[in-house]
Design a protein around this motif. Structure first.
Motif: not given
Length: 119
Positions: A2-4, A7
């Motif tokens: 969700r953040k990256n 990834a």
């Protein structure tokens, strides 16, 4: 993730050899399934017998040595013993390599050749 969202891409780059190995083995498995499905099918067996006994085809190709490994097309059958098949394959004969396409229908449980085109 969700953040990256990228990834997973970084992981794939870090494990590049394993990623490509998995991809290549997957594609090889898919090709093997296709070859086994079409190459050992009843419509292709019927087509091979037809090609080996048809004088016009033999005159064009010479004696048929073998058929190409890759056989593709479409085979559909119905529960009431009917069906239709379109196959494309390669014939290797004395006079060279030829692309062939066959059309078959299934009636009363037996495959019958409608047409075989050789180019």
């Amino acid at each position: 993730m969700r953040k990256n969202p990228f990834a997973g891409f970084g992981f794939m780059i870090e494990h590049l050899f394993e990623t490509w190995t998995f991809t290549i083995v997957g594609w090889m498995g898919l090709v093997l399934i296709i070859v086994l499905t079409f190459g050992n099918s009843n419509p292709f067996s019927t087509t091979k017998k037809y090609c080996e006994n048809n004088q016009k085809i033999i005159e064009k190709t010479g004696e048929i040595k073998y058929y190409g490994l890759l056989v593709g097309g479409n085979i559909s059958t119905d529960w009431d013993a009917g069906g239709h098949a379109d196959l494309s394959f390669t014939i290797v004969g004395e006079k060279g390599n030829f692309s062939a396409k066959s059309e078959l229908i299934k009636s009363n449980g037996k495959w019958q050749i409608v047409e075989v085109k050789i180019e």
